[in-house]
Motif scaffolding. Structure first.
Motif, PDB file in Angstrom:
ATOM      1  N   PHE A  34       0.935  -1.087  -0.057  1.00 44.92           N
ATOM      2  CA  PHE A  34       0.110   0.055   0.056  1.00 44.92           C
ATOM      3  C   PHE A  34       0.802   1.318   0.009  1.00 44.92           C
ATOM      4  N   ALA A  35       2.098   1.255   0.589  1.00 44.57           N
ATOM      5  CA  ALA A  35       2.908   2.422   0.600  1.00 44.57           C
ATOM      6  C   ALA A  35       3.127   3.014  -0.858  1.00 44.57           C
ATOM      7  N   GLU A  36       3.162   2.064  -1.751  1.00 43.97           N
ATOM      8  CA  GLU A  36       3.457   2.396  -3.137  1.00 43.97           C
ATOM      9  C   GLU A  36       2.080   3.557  -3.740  1.00 43.97           C
ATOM     10  N   HIS A  37       1.281   3.341  -3.131  1.00 47.90           N
ATOM     11  CA  HIS A  37       0.112   4.285  -3.468  1.00 47.90           C
ATOM     12  C   HIS A  37      -0.476   5.256  -2.503  1.00 47.90           C
ATOM     13  N   THR A  38       1.049   6.018  -1.802  1.00 45.58           N
ATOM     14  CA  THR A  38       0.555   6.923  -0.939  1.00 45.58           C
ATOM     15  C   THR A  38       1.399   8.062  -1.463  1.00 45.58           C
ATOM     16  N   ARG A  39       1.020   9.438  -1.152  1.00 43.67           N
ATOM     17  CA  ARG A  39       1.647  10.533  -1.396  1.00 43.67           C
ATOM     18  C   ARG A  39       1.897  11.367  -0.253  1.00 43.67           C
ATOM     19  N   THR A  40       2.702  11.922   0.241  1.00 42.74           N
ATOM     20  CA  THR A  40       2.835  12.780   1.405  1.00 42.74           C
ATOM     21  C   THR A  40       2.612  14.200   0.825  1.00 42.74           C
ATOM     22  N   LEU A  41       1.509  14.618   1.529  1.00 40.54           N
ATOM     23  CA  LEU A  41       1.131  16.210   1.031  1.00 40.54           C
ATOM     24  C   LEU A  41       1.635  17.249   1.747  1.00 40.54           C
ATOM     25  N   ARG A  42       2.102  16.994   3.090  1.00 42.98           N
ATOM     26  CA  ARG A  42       2.583  17.810   3.877  1.00 42.98           C
ATOM     27  C   ARG A  42       3.063  17.301   5.189  1.00 42.98           C
ATOM     28  N   LEU A  43       4.317  17.667   5.652  1.00 44.84           N
ATOM     29  CA  LEU A  43       5.022  17.310   6.647  1.00 44.84           C
ATOM     30  C   LEU A  43       4.654  18.008   8.068  1.00 44.84           C
ATOM     31  N   TYR A  44       4.882  19.572   7.835  1.00 43.85           N
ATOM     32  CA  TYR A  44       4.726  20.182   8.996  1.00 43.85           C
ATOM     33  C   TYR A  44       3.454  21.082   8.962  1.00 43.85           C
ATOM     34  N   PRO A  45       2.673  21.420  10.235  1.00 44.34           N
ATOM     35  CA  PRO A  45       3.025  20.932  11.517  1.00 44.34           C
ATOM     36  C   PRO A  45       2.514  19.735  11.778  1.00 44.34           C
ATOM     37  N   ARG A  46       1.653  18.815  10.840  1.00 42.75           N
ATOM     38  CA  ARG A  46       1.198  17.478  11.103  1.00 42.75           C
ATOM     39  C   ARG A  46       1.348  16.734   9.665  1.00 42.75           C
ATOM     40  N   PRO A  47       1.871  15.883   9.706  1.00 46.45           N
ATOM     41  CA  PRO A  47       2.024  15.088   8.406  1.00 46.45           C
ATOM     42  C   PRO A  47       0.490  14.653   7.804  1.00 46.45           C
ATOM     43  N   VAL A  48       0.441  14.720   6.759  1.00 46.35           N
ATOM     44  CA  VAL A  48      -0.646  14.492   5.926  1.00 46.35           C
ATOM     45  C   VAL A  48      -0.412  13.510   4.341  1.00 46.35           C
ATOM     46  N   VAL A  49      -0.891  12.651   4.599  1.00 47.08           N
ATOM     47  CA  VAL A  49      -0.709  11.347   3.606  1.00 47.08           C
ATOM     48  C   VAL A  49      -1.973  11.133   3.074  1.00 47.08           C
TER      49      VAL A  49
END
Length: 83
Positions: A34-49
């Motif tokens: 499933f990690a191949e199908h996730t994208r990190t949108l924001r890391l700070y102040p809270r991670p959004v995946v």
């Protein structure tokens, strides 16, 4: 033997059940890779995946109703305004 009010056998059962759940969800026809199908949108102040549902479902060798429903509960649906 009691450890802080919890039976040692109960602790062993909880650990084993956790391992079994992880192996189940990581199996190829459930949420494997499933990690191949996730994208990190924001890391700070809270991670959004964001979980990409369509690419995930297309990658399944065997598409089951269970995997589809489970994946839909984890997907991020973005609604944009046309104003």
């Amino acid at each position: 033997m009691m450890i802080g009010g919890i039976c040692q056998m109960s602790l062993i059962y909880i650990r084993c059940a956790g391992v079994v759940q992880i192996r189940f969800f990581n199996s190829p026809n459930v949420l494997g890779n499933f990690a191949e199908h996730t994208r990190t949108l924001r890391l700070y102040p809270r991670p959004v995946v964001a979980f990409q549902l369509n690419s995930f479902m297309k990658s399944r060798l065997v598409r089951t109703k269970f995997a589809a429903k489970l994946a839909k509960t984890q997907a991020c649906y973005l609604v944009t305004s046309t104003d």
